[in-house]
Each structure stands twice: as C-alpha cells, then as structure tokens.
Design an enzyme around this catalytic site. Structure first.
Site, PDB file in Angstrom:
ATOM      1  N   GLY A  31       0.808  -1.206   0.000  1.00 46.43           N
ATOM      2  CA  GLY A  31       0.000   0.000   0.000  1.00 46.43           C
ATOM      3  C   GLY A  31       0.845   1.260   0.000  1.00 46.43           C
ATOM      4  O   GLY A  31       2.035   1.238  -0.282  1.00 46.43           O
ATOM      5  N   HIS A  37       4.521   1.687  -8.227  1.00 46.10           N
ATOM      6  CA  HIS A  37       3.533   0.607  -8.115  1.00 46.10           C
ATOM      7  C   HIS A  37       2.562   0.628  -9.295  1.00 46.10           C
ATOM      8  O   HIS A  37       2.206  -0.428  -9.846  1.00 46.10           O
ATOM      9  CB  HIS A  37       2.722   0.754  -6.823  1.00 46.10           C
ATOM     10  CG  HIS A  37       3.519   0.641  -5.568  1.00 46.10           C
ATOM     11  ND1 HIS A  37       3.803   1.727  -4.775  1.00 46.10           N
ATOM     12  CD2 HIS A  37       4.092  -0.426  -4.958  1.00 46.10           C
ATOM     13  CE1 HIS A  37       4.507   1.332  -3.720  1.00 46.10           C
ATOM     14  NE2 HIS A  37       4.706   0.037  -3.813  1.00 46.10           N
ATOM     15  N   GLY A 149       9.400  -4.496  -8.579  1.00 42.07           N
ATOM     16  CA  GLY A 149      10.278  -3.422  -9.009  1.00 42.07           C
ATOM     17  C   GLY A 149      11.745  -3.784  -8.876  1.00 42.07           C
ATOM     18  O   GLY A 149      12.156  -4.430  -7.908  1.00 42.07           O
ATOM     19  N   LYS A 151      13.952  -1.729  -8.160  1.00 44.90           N
ATOM     20  CA  LYS A 151      14.536  -0.941  -7.070  1.00 44.90           C
ATOM     21  C   LYS A 151      14.904  -1.837  -5.895  1.00 44.90           C
ATOM     22  O   LYS A 151      15.941  -1.658  -5.266  1.00 44.90           O
ATOM     23  CB  LYS A 151      13.583   0.158  -6.605  1.00 44.90           C
ATOM     24  CG  LYS A 151      14.163   1.009  -5.465  1.00 44.90           C
ATOM     25  CD  LYS A 151      13.195   2.075  -5.021  1.00 44.90           C
ATOM     26  CE  LYS A 151      12.134   1.514  -4.105  1.00 44.90           C
ATOM     27  NZ  LYS A 151      12.678   1.175  -2.749  1.00 44.90           N
ATOM     28  N   ASP A 152      14.036  -2.790  -5.607  1.00 35.82           N
ATOM     29  CA  ASP A 152      14.308  -3.760  -4.545  1.00 35.82           C
ATOM     30  C   ASP A 152      15.014  -4.970  -5.166  1.00 35.82           C
ATOM     31  O   ASP A 152      14.464  -6.069  -5.236  1.00 35.82           O
ATOM     32  CB  ASP A 152      13.006  -4.167  -3.863  1.00 35.82           C
ATOM     33  CG  ASP A 152      12.333  -2.993  -3.187  1.00 35.82           C
ATOM     34  OD1 ASP A 152      12.874  -2.510  -2.183  1.00 35.82           O
ATOM     35  OD2 ASP A 152      11.275  -2.546  -3.667  1.00 35.82           O
ATOM     36  N   GLN A 155      15.493  -8.172  -3.090  1.00 36.34           N
ATOM     37  CA  GLN A 155      14.192  -8.826  -2.925  1.00 36.34           C
ATOM     38  C   GLN A 155      13.796  -9.575  -4.189  1.00 36.34           C
ATOM     39  O   GLN A 155      13.300 -10.712  -4.127  1.00 36.34           O
ATOM     40  CB  GLN A 155      13.129  -7.785  -2.588  1.00 36.34           C
ATOM     41  CG  GLN A 155      11.709  -8.337  -2.582  1.00 36.34           C
ATOM     42  CD  GLN A 155      10.690  -7.267  -2.254  1.00 36.34           C
ATOM     43  OE1 GLN A 155      10.436  -6.993  -1.099  1.00 36.34           O
ATOM     44  NE2 GLN A 155      10.104  -6.646  -3.281  1.00 36.34           N
ATOM     45  N   ILE A 178      11.203   3.407 -11.164  1.00 33.40           N
ATOM     46  CA  ILE A 178      10.605   4.687 -11.538  1.00 33.40           C
ATOM     47  C   ILE A 178      11.182   5.756 -10.621  1.00 33.40           C
ATOM     48  O   ILE A 178      11.229   5.589  -9.403  1.00 33.40           O
ATOM     49  CB  ILE A 178       9.067   4.639 -11.427  1.00 33.40           C
ATOM     50  CG1 ILE A 178       8.516   3.501 -12.290  1.00 33.40           C
ATOM     51  CG2 ILE A 178       8.461   5.975 -11.845  1.00 33.40           C
ATOM     52  CD1 ILE A 178       8.833   3.617 -13.772  1.00 33.40           C
ATOM     53  N   SER A 187       9.719   5.818  -3.652  1.00 32.42           N
ATOM     54  CA  SER A 187       9.589   4.898  -2.528  1.00 32.42           C
ATOM     55  C   SER A 187       8.526   5.425  -1.582  1.00 32.42           C
ATOM     56  O   SER A 187       8.381   6.644  -1.417  1.00 32.42           O
ATOM     57  CB  SER A 187      10.924   4.772  -1.781  1.00 32.42           C
ATOM     58  OG  SER A 187      10.754   4.087  -0.551  1.00 32.42           O
ATOM     59  N   SER A 188       7.807   4.511  -0.960  1.00 34.13           N
ATOM     60  CA  SER A 188       6.834   4.923   0.044  1.00 34.13           C
ATOM     61  C   SER A 188       7.513   5.652   1.195  1.00 34.13           C
ATOM     62  O   SER A 188       6.884   6.483   1.860  1.00 34.13           O
ATOM     63  CB  SER A 188       6.080   3.700   0.568  1.00 34.13           C
ATOM     64  OG  SER A 188       5.382   3.057  -0.477  1.00 34.13           O
TER      65      SER A 188
END
Length: 281
Positions: A31, A37, A149, A151-152, A155, A178, A187-188
C-alpha cells in the site's frame, strides 16, 4: 474492481477466470502506492488478461525498531489508483487472515545465502518475512506472472530463487525503477523526508552512477567505493552499505566479473533509502 479481505473470495474469482482459459498477473504491495507501483500494475495488464493486486503491511518483514506502526495506510487512495491502472481484483487481508496462529507459530520460507547479505544483514529476518508472505500470496492467487520493481533488487533475486527452488509455475518479471525528476527512486518512505532531505537525497543515485563510471574507466572497486561513501556523507547521509556484487548471485564481485550490480542503503533523517544500478562492464 472487486476488493476482498477473504482468501476464498480471491480463489473463487481467479478460478472463474481460469475456467475461461484466461491468464492472471499479480502485483503484491504494502500500500501507500506511488507511480512505481502503478507502473507495475499497468505492465501487468499488458502481460495477462486480468490483474490481481494485494495490499498487506506484512508484520513478519519488519524488525523490532522499524516502522511497522508508522507505515502509512492509504487504502481509499490506493484502491482508486489501482482501479485506474487496470487492476480488477484487490486482496486486502488482515494479519489474522494471513497469520491465524500468530507469527511465532507460522510456517515460514527462508531462502539461504542470498537473504543473509546486504539488507538481510542489516535487517535480520526481513527476507524470511518477504519470502513467506510472497509464497503465501502466490499460493492464494496462483498467478501466471508476478511483477516486482527492480529498485528492490535483492528482494527480486530472493523471490526468483524461491520460485525456482520450490518449482512454482510463475514467471517473475522485474520492472525498471521509476524515479522522480531529481533521479531519486520513488519509494513509500520518501514521505519521511523533509524538504531539505529530499533535496539532498538524489546524491544516492549520483554516487552509484559515479561508481559505475569509475569502474568502467578502470578504477578499483575500493577506490570508487570510498569516493562514493565520502560523497554520501558530505550530502548528509549515513551509509548502511555500499557494495559491488555479482549481478546474478549477489556474491562479492571479483575483478574478472562482467555482470555487476552496485547496491546501496543509507539513512538520511528518519528515512532509510535504497537504490542500485545493474550494469555490464
């Protein structure tokens, strides 16, 4: 978009699509969605007939002193954004649904080796939490394709390894990071930055880019790393790690390696930011 917190509802809808021979893509999230996302969801919609998304702030992947309680919950805005991007089914379980026996009694999935370095060393148990929840979500949704993504990066490799090791019939697709206009990876956790910190934050990508350029020009790994760390400290960062690894295994890079990835994590203010650059020299 159909939204449900119940496992049976998700399985029933996916089975209905499958009965018609239609394909399913899956985008798991925690979220507090941003354009990164949304790009994943749009890419998913281009790959399959239907897109399932999930929103679950997973307590298993947060450490004792991390930001589980502070992590923003923005379900209404997230639902609107997911619908606009093309998601048709949203799974929003509670911790009681995903871990009915509690975290201590939960069967877990652990990917050895690759989970123990970099972010895994800084955040013990983090990737066990990631692998466990992603495996559970894969079993519930049973997608053809799942998107994450780049970016991680660590992961992504953990999940790819898990899927391969457990023979899960799911294609894992990494999607380009992005970035904001400044170059800062979306990033959140960027929401934790003050205006001054956000202005300084692009130094993380700049340091990584400079490392890659130096390596391509023949500078040593040690030289480019020390220069980059100094730049980060000067910009107000406290580096967690800044390392050059083999792009496929995350083992320490050797001078003869061609496929490389630079991975960085650094604190600025209350935020821990990560970024990476995958390149061939």
């Amino acid at each position: 978009m159909i939204t449900s917190a119940h496992i049976d509802d998700i399985r029933t809808q996916v089975r209905a699509w499958r009965a018609k021979g239609e394909t399913v893509a899956f985008v798991p999230t925690m979220g507090n969605l941003h354009q990164g996302h949304i790009t994943l969801v749009k890419e998913a919609a281009s790959k399959c007939d239907h897109v399932v998304a999930s929103i679950f702030v997973n307590p298993m992947q947060f450490g004792q002193n991390e930001d589980l309680d502070a992590y923003p919950r923005t379900l209404a805005a997230d639902s609107e954004a997911l619908t606009a991007a093309g998601a048709e089914l949203l799974f929003t379980p509670t911790p009681a649904v995903m871990y009915p026996k509690g975290l201590e009694q939960q069967t877990y999935v652990e990917v050895p080796g690759i989970s123990d370095v970099l972010c895994g060393a800084s955040r013990p148990g983090h990737f066990r939490g990631v692998a466990t929840i992603v495996c559970k979500l894969f079993n519930i949704v049973q997608p053809d394709v799942a998107l994450f993504g780049n970016k991680d990066y660590q992961q992504l490799l953990v999940i790819k390894t898990m899927v391969e090791d457990l023979s899960l019939p799911i294609e894992i697709i990494g999607v380009d990071t992005i970035r904001e206009d400044s170059g800062l990876a979306m990033s959140s956790r960027n929401g934790y930055l003050t205006a001054a910190e956000k202005a300084a934050a692009p130094a993380l990508k700049q340091a990584i880019d400079a490392m890659a350029a130096g390596i391509k020009q023949g500078e040593s790994f040690e030289q480019v790393t020390e220069q980059a760390k100094a730049k980060l400290v000067a910009a107000g960062f406290t580096p967690d790690y800044l390392e050059i690894r083999h792009a496929h295994t995350l083992e320490q890079a050797q001078n003869q390696d061609q496929a490389l990835v630079i991975l960085a994590a650094a604190y600025i203010g209350k935020a821990r930011l990560i970024d990476n650059l995958r390149f061939d020299r």
